[in-house]
Motif scaffolding. Structure first.
Motif, PDB file in Angstrom:
ATOM      1  N   ALA A   1      -1.301  -3.549   4.112  1.00  0.00           N
ATOM      2  CA  ALA A   1      -1.862  -4.309   2.993  1.00  0.00           C
ATOM      3  C   ALA A   1      -0.815  -4.515   1.904  1.00  0.00           C
ATOM      4  N   VAL A   2      -0.818  -5.724   1.376  1.00  0.00           N
ATOM      5  CA  VAL A   2       0.155  -6.118   0.356  1.00  0.00           C
ATOM      6  C   VAL A   2      -0.571  -6.964  -0.680  1.00  0.00           C
ATOM      7  N   LYS A   3      -0.136  -6.890  -1.903  1.00  0.00           N
ATOM      8  CA  LYS A   3      -0.727  -7.794  -2.891  1.00  0.00           C
ATOM      9  C   LYS A   3       0.336  -8.301  -3.861  1.00  0.00           C
ATOM     10  N   GLN A   4       0.073  -9.475  -4.381  1.00  0.00           N
ATOM     11  CA  GLN A   4       0.937 -10.070  -5.398  1.00  0.00           C
ATOM     12  C   GLN A   4       0.105 -10.231  -6.664  1.00  0.00           C
ATOM     13  N   VAL A   5       0.691  -9.850  -7.770  1.00  0.00           N
ATOM     14  CA  VAL A   5      -0.038  -9.944  -9.034  1.00  0.00           C
ATOM     15  C   VAL A   5       0.771 -10.750 -10.031  1.00  0.00           C
TER      16      VAL A   5
ATOM     17  N   CYS B   1       0.840  -1.187   0.000  1.00  0.00           N
ATOM     18  CA  CYS B   1       0.000   0.000   0.000  1.00  0.00           C
ATOM     19  C   CYS B   1       0.885   1.250   0.000  1.00  0.00           C
ATOM     20  N   THR B   2       0.531   2.198  -0.852  1.00  0.00           N
ATOM     21  CA  THR B   2       1.290   3.448  -0.936  1.00  0.00           C
ATOM     22  C   THR B   2       1.348   4.158   0.415  1.00  0.00           C
ATOM     23  N   HIS B   3       0.317   3.992   1.216  1.00  0.00           N
ATOM     24  CA  HIS B   3       0.223   4.719   2.487  1.00  0.00           C
ATOM     25  C   HIS B   3       0.861   3.970   3.642  1.00  0.00           C
ATOM     26  N   LYS B   4       1.750   3.056   3.315  1.00  0.00           N
ATOM     27  CA  LYS B   4       2.411   2.279   4.356  1.00  0.00           C
ATOM     28  C   LYS B   4       3.026   3.192   5.424  1.00  0.00           C
ATOM     29  N   HIS B   5       3.689   4.232   4.954  1.00  0.00           N
ATOM     30  CA  HIS B   5       4.411   5.077   5.900  1.00  0.00           C
ATOM     31  C   HIS B   5       3.513   6.112   6.576  1.00  0.00           C
ATOM     32  N   PHE B   6       2.433   6.497   5.905  1.00  0.00           N
ATOM     33  CA  PHE B   6       1.556   7.517   6.478  1.00  0.00           C
ATOM     34  C   PHE B   6       0.592   6.925   7.498  1.00  0.00           C
ATOM     35  N   HIS B   7       0.042   5.785   7.164  1.00  0.00           N
ATOM     36  CA  HIS B   7      -0.965   5.200   8.049  1.00  0.00           C
ATOM     37  C   HIS B   7      -0.548   3.840   8.596  1.00  0.00           C
TER      38      HIS B   7
ATOM     39  N   THR C   1      -3.304 -11.909  -5.370  1.00  0.00           N
ATOM     40  CA  THR C   1      -3.416 -12.402  -4.000  1.00  0.00           C
ATOM     41  C   THR C   1      -3.218 -11.244  -3.038  1.00  0.00           C
ATOM     42  N   TYR C   2      -4.177 -11.044  -2.173  1.00  0.00           N
ATOM     43  CA  TYR C   2      -4.097  -9.962  -1.195  1.00  0.00           C
ATOM     44  C   TYR C   2      -3.692 -10.513   0.164  1.00  0.00           C
ATOM     45  N   PHE C   3      -2.847  -9.773   0.846  1.00  0.00           N
ATOM     46  CA  PHE C   3      -2.466 -10.111   2.215  1.00  0.00           C
ATOM     47  C   PHE C   3      -2.723  -8.902   3.105  1.00  0.00           C
ATOM     48  N   GLY C   4      -3.235  -9.122   4.263  1.00  0.00           N
ATOM     49  CA  GLY C   4      -3.456  -8.039   5.209  1.00  0.00           C
ATOM     50  C   GLY C   4      -4.600  -7.140   4.806  1.00  0.00           C
TER      51      GLY C   4
END
Length: 307
Positions: A152-156, A142-148, A170-173
């Motif tokens: 959330a992570v995904k593999q494509v 997620c782009t907002h990893k550092h802000f919030h 596949t989504y994680f978190g």
DNA sequence: ATTATTTGACCGCC
DNA sequence: GGCGGTCAAATAAT
């Protein structure tokens, strides 16, 4: 011996995590429905269950990222920028990277889609050639990893089957950052083949046009966002060539109504591609809950009001 | 100048 | 040792 203890601990964490997540999902499902008659303090009970699981997990130093938090082997020295020069001090010794753990598949959700887009902002952080796979696997966080602190992570990975350009995602978190402002930021497409549009007017102007759309379309609905990804065409059983189709390229809003096993509904606010008309409609749906908290729905009927 | 992507290295697990 | 997930320096894009 030590290994056995670690394995037991892993199993315990897995069980507690499952319990906590189930309670969490139950809580969100019941959010709109608890204490309707004021008889049972379901909300409080759920909060207590959730607290128990979370407390147990934190006692085990377990974090939401799916990793057991570790005390660094040696004290970590943080390098702060030099206030006078504004420059970062040169790293003395190349820092040893942190410990990685293979991702658990228990909390993953899989989605096959024609597009990688899902409304969230993702940042690619890796790509890997996968054995016996034609296409590489791409890794996004997620782009907002550092802000919030969103984990959330995904593999494509592009599917090899045919030339269909399908993606295995596949989504994680779960996202802890604010959800996308509205679905209007994304490209959604709903195609409705109306049975009663034999005249050239593609927009029936009578309210509550019952189109009786029977469809085998399966939709994956994100239970957390309470919104839906409408990427499939909804077609009526009537294949009459004269029936014109309305092609909506935006679903402005999608609100989930009561959410329980069996029939329910979802309201759509729609705007057509020329933005000249706006309408809303109800999709009556049949929900089937899955073990992982997601649910599938069959669309059984569409009632729309067009303007 | 800032932010995003690419890509080889690093790391844990099997 | 190989595989797959992640990091982070280099590079590209804005």
């Amino acid at each position: 011996m030590l290994l056995e203890m670690e394995e037991n601990k892993d199993r315990l964490i897995e069980t507690l995590t499952r319990g906590r997540d189930s309670a969490q999902r139950l809580q969100s499902f019941l959010r709109l429905r608890v204490n309707v008659d004021g008889s049972v303090p379901v909300k409080d009970l759920l909060a207590e269950i959730l607290e128990s699981f979370s407390g147990g997990l934190s006692m085990l130093n377990y974090t939401d990222s799916g990793e057991i938090s570790r005390v660094p082997a040696s004290p970590t020295v943080f390098q702060v920028p030099d206030v006078c020069t504004g420059k970062k001090p040169a790293p003395v010794v190349k820092e040893r990277r942190g410990c990685y753990k293979r991702r658990r598949t228990v909390d993953s959700r899989v989605k096959i889609s024609t597009t990688m887009e899902d409304g969230y902002a993702w940042r690619k952080y890796g790509q890997k050639e996968i054995l016996n796979s034609k296409f590489p696997r791409c890794y996004f966080r997620c782009t907002h990893k550092h802000f919030h602190g969103c984990k959330a992570v995904k593999q494509v990975q592009k599917l090899e089957e045919g030339e269909s350009n399908m993606f295995h995602i596949t989504y994680f978190g779960k996202h802890t950052c604010p959800s996308p402002d509205s679905l209007s930021q994304q490209h959604y497409e709903v195609a409705l083949n109306l049975e009663d549009s034999k005249n050239n007017n593609p927009l029936p102007n009578s309210p509550s046009t019952n189109t009786n759309i029977h469809t085998s379309v399966k939709q994956e609905v994100d239970s957390k966002a309470q919104s839906t990804d409408v990427s499939d065409n909804i077609s009526s059983g009537n294949d009459d060539q004269s029936s014109s189709a309305i092609r909506w390229n935006e679903v402005l809003r999608a609100d989930l109504g009561s959410c329980h096993e069996g029939a329910s509904f979802m309201r759509f606010d729609l705007e057509d591609s020329s933005a000249s008309t706006s309408s809303y409609g109800y999709l009556n749906m049949d929900f089937h809950f899955l073990n992982n908290g997601d649910f599938l729905s069959d669309i059984i009927q569409f009632d729309g009001v067009f303007s």
